[in-house]
Structure formats: structure tokens, C-alpha cells
Design a protein around this motif. Structure first.
Motif, mmCIF file in Angstrom:
data_model
loop_
_atom_site.group_PDB
_atom_site.id
_atom_site.type_symbol
_atom_site.label_atom_id
_atom_site.label_comp_id
_atom_site.label_asym_id
_atom_site.label_seq_id
_atom_site.Cartn_x
_atom_site.Cartn_y
_atom_site.Cartn_z
ATOM 1 N N LYS A 161 0.986 -1.570 0.116
ATOM 2 C CA LYS A 161 0.064 0.037 0.103
ATOM 3 C C LYS A 161 0.815 0.824 0.065
ATOM 4 O O LYS A 161 2.666 1.313 0.115
ATOM 5 N N GLU A 162 0.414 2.401 -0.588
ATOM 6 C CA GLU A 162 0.728 3.594 -0.078
ATOM 7 C C GLU A 162 1.423 4.235 1.314
ATOM 8 O O GLU A 162 0.349 4.093 1.842
ATOM 9 N N TYR A 185 10.069 -1.215 2.492
ATOM 10 C CA TYR A 185 9.869 -0.435 1.998
ATOM 11 C C TYR A 185 10.467 0.326 0.301
ATOM 12 O O TYR A 185 11.750 -0.124 0.696
ATOM 13 N N ILE A 186 9.450 1.288 -0.151
ATOM 14 C CA ILE A 186 10.087 1.680 -1.025
ATOM 15 C C ILE A 186 9.662 3.838 -1.628
ATOM 16 O O ILE A 186 9.086 3.706 -1.014
ATOM 17 N N VAL A 187 10.332 4.518 -1.393
ATOM 18 C CA VAL A 187 10.862 5.763 -1.882
ATOM 19 C C VAL A 187 11.449 6.433 -2.742
ATOM 20 O O VAL A 187 12.696 6.342 -2.635
ATOM 21 N N THR A 188 10.728 7.665 -3.012
ATOM 22 C CA THR A 188 11.082 8.365 -4.579
ATOM 23 C C THR A 188 11.605 9.429 -3.949
ATOM 24 O O THR A 188 10.794 10.555 -3.448
ATOM 25 N N GLY A 208 4.268 0.728 1.336
ATOM 26 C CA GLY A 208 5.267 -0.130 2.415
ATOM 27 C C GLY A 208 4.345 -1.401 2.385
ATOM 28 O O GLY A 208 3.609 -1.221 1.338
ATOM 29 N N VAL A 209 5.119 -2.040 2.404
ATOM 30 C CA VAL A 209 4.315 -4.150 2.875
ATOM 31 C C VAL A 209 4.028 -3.616 3.789
ATOM 32 O O VAL A 209 5.721 -4.358 5.175
#
Length: 133
Positions: free
Chosen positions: A5-6, A64-67, A54-55
Motif C-alpha cells: 500500500k501507499e 518499503y520503497i521511497v522516491t 510499504g509492505v
């Protein structure tokens, strides 16, 4: 079961906790001063401005992944992390795919990132090209 999800402002504290833990565990080469900077609210706020996914397993954030915010058709992946006990299950790959789709939807034509020697093979397998040295 994994829930992708975001991340929202409501997830900020749980993100901060796992982000800080991953910095300490996954980047021991960072000096104490650099690690402390990454743990400030000021820095967390800046990375919370772009695409952030995030997971969750139950209510626990495990990856997580952030840009950066897309700018001029470019987005930079700043952080991608999966807790060690959840690695090699396709979570990082799926996060990367989701960010790529969100970036394309936002009109991005170029995705950039930095990778360590230990992780560059992961990105090469996903079709990313090494630039620089």
C-alpha cells in the motif's frame, strides 16, 4: 499474506522505526554522523514527499520503497529495503514494479537510483543499466 500500500502520514511513525533500523543494519559503512542525519525528522519529512510504498504483514511494516517527487520527467529511488527475514520472496521486485508504474503514470521517462556493490545485481536483473563507475 503481504499487503502492498501507499504510505500515508498515518504510517510515518512506523516507517520511521523500520527505516532507522534498516539504516543501522544494512548500512554499517555509514558513519555515525550520517546515520544520525538519516534519523532526523527533517530528513524523514523530505523522503516522505515522493512516491512511498510499504509492505505490511498484519500491521507490521516489513519493506518499503521511497522516491523523490517526480521532477522534469525524472524520479530517483532513494531507498528500497526489505527486512532480512522477508527477503528473497519477491517483495523488493514487486515494490520496484509498483514504483515504476506509478512513475510512468506521473509522466516520468527516467528512473534513477544508487546501488551498493551488494545490490547492483538485483537492479541489473530488473533491466536497470549501470552508469558511471
Amino acid at each position: 499474506m503481504f499487503t502492498f500500500k501507499e504510505l500515508t502520514d498515518n504510517d510515518r511513525e512506523i516507517f520511521k522505526k523500520i527505516f532507522q533500523a534498516s539504516i543501522k543494519e544494512e548500512f554499517p559503512e555509514y558513519s555515525q554522523k550520517v546515520q544520525q542525519y538519516f534519523m532526523t525528522d527533517e530528513y524523514i519529512n523530505t523522503i516522505f514527499e515522493g512516491i512511498k510504498l510499504g509492505v505490511f504483514v498484519e500491521n507490521n511494516l516489513v519493506a518499503y520503497i521511497v522516491t523523490t517527487k517526480p521532477f522534469g520527467g525524472v524520479v530517483i529511488i532513494e531507498w528500497l529495503a526489505v527486512l532480512s527475514s522477508y527477503q528473497n520472496q519477491g517483495i523488493g521486485t514487486r515494490l520496484l514494479q509498483l514504483v515504476e508504474q506509478k512513475a510512468l503514470d506521473a509522466g516520468v521517462h527516467n528512473i534513477q537510483l544508487q546501488a551498493s556493490k551488494d545490490t547492483v545485481h538485483f537492479y541489473r536483473q530488473k533491466g536497470y543499466t549501470v552508469l558511471g563507475f
